[in-house]
Motif scaffolding. Structure first.
Motif, PDB file in Angstrom:
ATOM      1  N   ASN A 116      36.901  -0.603  19.544  1.00 54.80           N
ATOM      2  CA  ASN A 116      37.989   0.318  19.210  1.00 54.80           C
ATOM      3  C   ASN A 116      37.449   1.734  19.025  1.00 54.80           C
ATOM      4  N   ALA A 117      36.338   1.826  18.256  1.00 53.43           N
ATOM      5  CA  ALA A 117      35.757   3.146  17.993  1.00 53.43           C
ATOM      6  C   ALA A 117      35.227   3.776  19.278  1.00 53.43           C
ATOM      7  N   LEU A 118      34.611   2.969  20.121  1.00 57.71           N
ATOM      8  CA  LEU A 118      34.095   3.488  21.397  1.00 57.71           C
ATOM      9  C   LEU A 118      35.247   4.017  22.256  1.00 57.71           C
ATOM     10  N   GLY A 119      36.319   3.248  22.320  1.00 55.32           N
ATOM     11  CA  GLY A 119      37.491   3.660  23.098  1.00 55.32           C
ATOM     12  C   GLY A 119      38.080   4.956  22.569  1.00 55.32           C
ATOM     13  N   ASN A 120      38.247   5.027  21.245  1.00 60.01           N
ATOM     14  CA  ASN A 120      38.791   6.246  20.630  1.00 60.01           C
ATOM     15  C   ASN A 120      37.909   7.451  20.946  1.00 60.01           C
ATOM     16  N   THR A 121      36.586   7.255  20.816  1.00 57.86           N
ATOM     17  CA  THR A 121      35.661   8.366  21.040  1.00 57.86           C
ATOM     18  C   THR A 121      35.778   8.883  22.466  1.00 57.86           C
ATOM     19  N   LEU A 122      35.781   7.963  23.419  1.00 63.98           N
ATOM     20  CA  LEU A 122      35.855   8.383  24.819  1.00 63.98           C
ATOM     21  C   LEU A 122      37.190   9.063  25.111  1.00 63.98           C
ATOM     22  N   SER A 123      38.257   8.530  24.530  1.00 65.56           N
ATOM     23  CA  SER A 123      39.580   9.113  24.743  1.00 65.56           C
ATOM     24  C   SER A 123      39.631  10.543  24.206  1.00 65.56           C
ATOM     25  N   SER A 138      28.810  19.348  26.033  1.00 64.40           N
ATOM     26  CA  SER A 138      30.085  18.976  25.415  1.00 64.40           C
ATOM     27  C   SER A 138      30.172  17.469  25.219  1.00 64.40           C
ATOM     28  N   THR A 139      29.602  16.723  26.163  1.00 67.79           N
ATOM     29  CA  THR A 139      29.643  15.268  26.055  1.00 67.79           C
ATOM     30  C   THR A 139      28.810  14.798  24.869  1.00 67.79           C
ATOM     31  N   ILE A 140      27.600  15.362  24.745  1.00 74.50           N
ATOM     32  CA  ILE A 140      26.735  14.978  23.625  1.00 74.50           C
ATOM     33  C   ILE A 140      27.419  15.298  22.303  1.00 74.50           C
ATOM     34  N   TYR A 141      28.057  16.469  22.242  1.00 74.85           N
ATOM     35  CA  TYR A 141      28.781  16.857  21.040  1.00 74.85           C
ATOM     36  C   TYR A 141      29.970  15.926  20.807  1.00 74.85           C
ATOM     37  N   GLY A 142      30.741  15.708  21.870  1.00 72.75           N
ATOM     38  CA  GLY A 142      31.969  14.928  21.753  1.00 72.75           C
ATOM     39  C   GLY A 142      31.731  13.487  21.327  1.00 72.75           C
ATOM     40  N   LEU A 143      30.619  12.904  21.777  1.00 70.47           N
ATOM     41  CA  LEU A 143      30.339  11.515  21.416  1.00 70.47           C
ATOM     42  C   LEU A 143      29.982  11.373  19.942  1.00 70.47           C
ATOM     43  N   GLN A 144      29.636  12.492  19.297  1.00 69.91           N
ATOM     44  CA  GLN A 144      29.228  12.415  17.893  1.00 69.91           C
ATOM     45  C   GLN A 144      30.259  13.002  16.942  1.00 69.91           C
ATOM     46  N   ILE A 145      31.485  13.156  17.404  1.00 73.41           N
ATOM     47  CA  ILE A 145      32.514  13.762  16.563  1.00 73.41           C
ATOM     48  C   ILE A 145      32.702  13.008  15.260  1.00 73.41           C
ATOM     49  N   PHE A 146      32.717  13.759  14.168  1.00 76.60           N
ATOM     50  CA  PHE A 146      32.799  13.125  12.850  1.00 76.60           C
ATOM     51  C   PHE A 146      33.795  13.831  11.912  1.00 76.60           C
ATOM     52  N   GLY A 178      42.203   6.478   9.875  1.00 71.02           N
ATOM     53  CA  GLY A 178      43.599   6.074   9.849  1.00 71.02           C
ATOM     54  C   GLY A 178      43.755   4.626   9.407  1.00 71.02           C
ATOM     55  N   ALA A 179      44.982   4.277   8.991  1.00 73.96           N
ATOM     56  CA  ALA A 179      45.241   2.963   8.410  1.00 73.96           C
ATOM     57  C   ALA A 179      44.916   1.831   9.384  1.00 73.96           C
ATOM     58  N   SER A 180      45.188   2.021  10.656  1.00 71.41           N
ATOM     59  CA  SER A 180      44.910   0.953  11.621  1.00 71.41           C
ATOM     60  C   SER A 180      43.756   1.357  12.543  1.00 71.41           C
ATOM     61  N   ARG A 181      42.852   2.191  12.030  1.00 67.61           N
ATOM     62  CA  ARG A 181      41.667   2.647  12.763  1.00 67.61           C
ATOM     63  C   ARG A 181      42.029   3.294  14.098  1.00 67.61           C
ATOM     64  N   GLN A 182      43.193   3.947  14.125  1.00 66.25           N
ATOM     65  CA  GLN A 182      43.660   4.484  15.407  1.00 66.25           C
ATOM     66  C   GLN A 182      42.845   5.688  15.887  1.00 66.25           C
ATOM     67  N   PHE A 183      42.131   6.347  14.962  1.00 68.54           N
ATOM     68  CA  PHE A 183      41.269   7.452  15.424  1.00 68.54           C
ATOM     69  C   PHE A 183      39.873   7.368  14.817  1.00 68.54           C
ATOM     70  N   GLN A 184      39.386   6.162  14.560  1.00 69.01           N
ATOM     71  CA  GLN A 184      38.007   6.042  14.090  1.00 69.01           C
ATOM     72  C   GLN A 184      37.051   6.225  15.267  1.00 69.01           C
ATOM     73  N   THR A 185      36.124   7.183  15.114  1.00 66.89           N
ATOM     74  CA  THR A 185      35.151   7.426  16.187  1.00 66.89           C
ATOM     75  C   THR A 185      33.863   6.665  15.889  1.00 66.89           C
ATOM     76  N   LEU A 186      32.927   6.698  16.837  1.00 68.85           N
ATOM     77  CA  LEU A 186      31.673   5.967  16.674  1.00 68.85           C
ATOM     78  C   LEU A 186      30.875   6.449  15.463  1.00 68.85           C
ATOM     79  N   THR A 187      30.819   7.774  15.272  1.00 68.44           N
ATOM     80  CA  THR A 187      30.051   8.287  14.137  1.00 68.44           C
ATOM     81  C   THR A 187      30.712   7.899  12.813  1.00 68.44           C
ATOM     82  N   LEU A 188      32.041   7.852  12.794  1.00 68.76           N
ATOM     83  CA  LEU A 188      32.735   7.377  11.592  1.00 68.76           C
ATOM     84  C   LEU A 188      32.411   5.914  11.333  1.00 68.76           C
TER      85      LEU A 188
END
Lengths: 308, 324
Positions: free
Chosen positions: B91-98, B244-252, B269-279
Motif C-alpha cells: 500500500n505504501a509503495l503504491g501511494n509513494t509511486l502515485s 526528483s525521483t530520489i526526493y519523491g520516493l522519500q517524501i515524509f 490517514g485513517a485507512s492508510r490512504q496516503f501513507q508513504t514508504l518513509t512514513l
C-alpha cells in the motif's frame, strides 16, 4: 553525469556573437528576427504575473490566517485580508511551545553547519582543483557519486550511533551529519578551477609559502563569492531540515524550529491560527535572507545545485 | 604546517647543508601530504555519518533487532519476507509511486514552460526569477501546514472556491486519489520554480543559431521548445528526473503533517490512504516498538528501488549519448 551536465550548462553563458553576415538586407532580417524572439508580448507577462500570484499567495494567506482568530476562518466568504489578532497569536505560540528556544537552536545548528560546510568544501575544493596528487580523479568521481546517495535511508544505524556517542536529544546529533556534504565539495572544486589562477599559487610557492598559507591568504579570498552562494544554500537546507531532528530530538527545549512547528499541528482539533502563526514566524527569517541574498541562491542553483 | 611558513623562503648562504636538506624535506612533505589532509575531513565525516550508517542498514536488516532488547538474533531474509507479505508495505509503495508521478510529471513540464518564458528578454529578470524561487524558501513543514489549511474540508480556501464554482466540497484527506493530489500539489508548488531555474541555465547554453534555423523553417515558438530545446537539454532533463525521483520516493513531512502530525499522520490517514514508504519506515522504526531490524529492511528495499530507477535513467542517457 553531473559533471558533464554542468560543463554543458554554465550559467549565463549566452553565446551572443553570431557569425557576421554578408548582405545588408540579410542583416536587417536577422535583426528583426532577434527582435521577434526576444521581445516578449503581453501574454508572457500575464502568465508570469499569474505564476507569481500562485507562488506568493499561500505565503500571504498564512499571514492572513495568522492575524485572525479561529472563528474568522469559518466565515463565508473566508477572509483574504489581514486582521488584528497577530500579536495575540504570536503570544499564544510562545506560550504553547518554547518557540524562542527553538529559534535559537535552529540558529546554532544552521550557523555551525554552514560554517563547517563552507570551510571544508573550500579546503577540499582547493585540493581537487589546484593540487596534484595521486588518486585525485578517482576520489573526485567518488565525491560526485555520493551526491546522489540517499543518506536519509541510513537513519536507523545513525540513531544507534548517536546512542553510542550519547548524543541523542542534543544539538550535536543534528549538527554532526550535516558538517560536510558532497555537493559543497563539488561546487567549490568547479568554482576554484575557473577562478583561481595557477600562476598565483606558483609564485606564492616560489616565495616560500606553505600550502596552508596559500589556502589561507590566497584561496579563501578568491573563493568568497562562491562561499556566499554555498553558504546561503546550506543555511536554508539546514534550517528546513525536519526528518532527522524529529527522530533524534525528544525534549521540547531541544527542538529546532521545524520540529516545534510540527508539534503545533498535532492533536485532534488543529488550532489553525496558532499553527499558521508559528509557520509565519519560522518562515520570516528565511524570507529576510531570501530578500537580501536571493540572487546568490539563484546563481547557485543555476550552476547546478542539487537538493540537499 | 604553519611552522614551515617562516623557513622555506630562499635559503640564505649562511644556512648549513643539513638545514637546507631539512627545509627541503619539509617542503616535499607539505607538497605531498597537504592534498590528502585537505580532503580528509570530507571523506572521514561523510563515511562516519553518511556511508557507514547506510551500509550498516543492510546488516541490521538481517537481524531481529529491537532497541528494547539486547539480543540481536540473525534471521537472514526473515524481515524481507515479512515485509513483502505485508499488505501495508505494498500500500505504501503504491501511494509513494502515485504521489511521485502526480507531483513530478506536471511539475517538470511546468518548469520547462516557465524556463522557456524566462529565456526571453524580460524586464526585471531577477525579479521574475526570485518570484519563481520564492516557494522553495519555505520549509517542507511550512508548506505542508499551509496547504493542509488550504485543502481543509470545512474552512479550506480550495473548497470554498470549488463550492462557489458549483463543483461542491471535497474531503481531500479521506479519499485516496484526492489526498495524493493534495500532497502532490505541495511538492510541485515548492519545486517547480527551482527546476525551472535549472532548465533555464541549460537553455541559455543552447546556441542561438539553432533557433534561427528552426525559425526560418517556420517552427513556432512552442514547436521550437519541444523540437529544438528539449532534445538539446535532454541530459539536464534526465538529471532533474533522477533527483526528483530520489526526493519523491522519500517524501515524509508532507503526508505526515497533512494527516495532522499525530497518530493519524504516521499512518497516513485513517485507512492508510496516503501513507508513504518513509512514513511506513518511521512507523516501524521510531513510532511503535522500535523494530530496527524490520525498519532497516524497509530502508534497504527503498534504497534498492532508488538505485534501480537511477540506473535505468543512467542507461537511458547512455543510449541517447551513443545515438547522437
Amino acid at each position: 553525469m553531473t559533471l558533464q551536465d554542468l560543463d554543458t550548462a554554465p550559467a549565463d553563458s549566452r553565446r551572443s556573437d553570431r557569425t557576421a553576415l554578408p548582405g545588408r538586407s540579410d542583416r536587417r532580417a536577422r535583426a528583426r528576427l532577434r527582435l521577434m524572439r526576444e521581445q516578449p508580448g503581453r501574454l508572457v507577462y500575464l502568465t508570469l504575473v499569474a505564476v507569481l500570484f500562485f507562488s506568493g499567495f499561500p505565503l500571504y494567506y498564512s499571514f492572513v490566517v495568522a492575524s485572525r482568530d479561529n472563528s474568522a476562518l469559518a466565515q463565508v466568504p473566508p477572509p483574504v485580508l489581514p486582521g488584528a489578532n497577530l500579536v495575540e497569536n504570536v503570544e499564544r505560540v510562545f506560550a504553547t511551545v518554547p518557540f524562542g528556544t527553538a529559534l535559537v537552536n535552529s540558529v546554532i545548528v544552521s550557523a555551525t553547519v554552514t560554517a563547517s560546510v563552507v570551510f571544508f568544501s573550500t579546503l577540499a575544493g582547493f585540493a581537487f582543483a589546484k593540487l596534484a596528487f595521486r588518486g585525485a580523479r578517482v576520489l573526485l568521481v567518488a565525491v560526485i557519486a555520493t551526491m546522489m546517495v540517499p543518506v536519509q535511508l541510513g537513519v536507523i544505524p545513525l540513531y544507534m550511533l548517536m546512542i553510542e556517542l550519547e548524543w541523542t536529544d542534543t544539538l550535536w546529533a543534528v549538527i554532526a551529519p550535516g558538517l560536510v556534504n558532497a555537493f559543497g565539495v563539488f561546487f567549490m572544486t568547479q568554482y576554484l578551477r575557473g577562478a583561481l589562477p595557477g600562476s598565483l599559487i606558483e609564485s606564492a610557492r616560489m616565495d616560500g609559502a606553505s600550502t596552508f598559507r596559500i589556502f589561507w591568504q590566497i584561496v579563501l579570498p578568491v573563493a568568497r563569492p562562491a562561499a556566499v552562494v554555498l553558504g546561503v544554500l546550506t543555511f536554508l537546507t539546514a534550517w528546513n531540515d525536519y526528518f532527522w531532528p524529529l527522530i533524534v530530538l525528544s525534549s521540547p527545549e531541544r527542538y529546532t524550529v521545524q520540529v516545534a512547528l510540527s508539534t503545533l499541528s498535532g492533536g485532534y482539533v488543529t488550532d489553525q491560527s496558532l499553527v499558521l502563526t508559528g509557520t509565519m514566524l519560522a518562515t520570516l527569517p528565511l524570507l529576510a535572507v531570501f530578500a537580501l541574498l536571493g540572487k546568490y541562491m539563484i546563481s547557485g542553483i543555476m550552476q547546478g545545485a542539487v537538493k540537499g | 604546517m604553519t611552522l614551515a611558513d617562516k623557513g622555506t623562503a630562499a635559503p640564505t648562504a649562511r644556512s648549513s647543508p643539513a638545514r637546507q636538506r631539512r627545509l627541503h624535506q619539509r617542503y616535499r612533505l607539505d607538497l605531498k601530504a597537504s592534498p590528502y589532509l585537505y580532503i580528509a575531513p570530507f571523506f572521514i565525516l561523510f563515511a562516519g555519518f553518511g556511508l557507514f550508517p547506510l551500509a550498516y542498514t543492510a546488516w541490521v536488516s538481517t537481524h531481529d533487532w529491537s532497541l528494547l532488547s539486547d539480543d540481536h538474533v540473525f534471521v537472514g531474509f526473515g524481515n524481507y519476507e515479512a515485509l513483502l507479505s505485508d499488505p501495508y508495505f505494498w500500500n505504501a509503495l503504491g501511494n509513494t509511486l502515485s504521489i511521485l508521478v502526480l507531483a513530478t510529471a506536471p511539475q517538470l513540464l511546468a518548469a520547462l514552460l516557465l524556463a522557456h518564458l524566462l529565456t526571453m528578454r524580460l524586464r526585471g529578470q531577477t525579479f521574475w526569477r526570485m518570484g519563481m524561487l520564492l516557494p522553495n524558501v519555505a520549509s517542507v513543514v511550512a508548506v505542508a501546514v499551509i496547504f493542509s489549511q488550504l485543502f481543509g474540508r470545512d474552512f479550506g480556501l480550495v473548497n470554498w472556491v470549488l463550492d462557489s464554482l458549483g463543483a461542491g466540497r471535497i474531503d481531500w484527506q479521506t479519499g485516496s486519489a484526492t489526498s495524493h493530489v493534495a500532497i502532490a500539489v505541495m511538492v510541485a508548488w515548492k519545486w517547480t520554480g527551482y527546476n525551472a531555474l535549472i532548465y533555464l541555465a541549460a537553455m541559455q547554453a543552447v546556441p542561438k543559431e539553432v533557433y534561427e534555423a528552426a525559425h526560418l523553417d517556420g517552427a513556432s515558438r512552442l514547436q521550437q521548445l519541444f523540437h529544438v530545446t528539449v532534445p538539446m537539454i535532454r541530459p539536464t532533463i534526465v538529471f532533474t528526473v533522477i533527483v526528483s525521483t530520489i526526493y519523491g520516493l522519500q517524501i515524509f513531512a508532507e503526508p505526515q503533517l497533512f494527516g495532522g502530525g499525530g497518530a493519524n499522520g504516521v499512518t497516513g490517514g485513517a485507512s492508510r490512504q496516503f501513507q508513504t514508504l518513509t512514513l511506513y519506515l518511521y512507523e516501524h522504526g521510531f513510532n511503535r516498538g522500535f523494530e530496527f531490524g524490520y525498519a532497516s529492511a524497509v530502508a534497504w528495499t527503498m534504497f534498492a528501488v532508488i538505485v534501480l530507477i537511477a540506473l535505468l535513467n543512467y542507461l537511458f542517457i547512455r543510449r541517447i549519448r551513443s545515438a547522437q
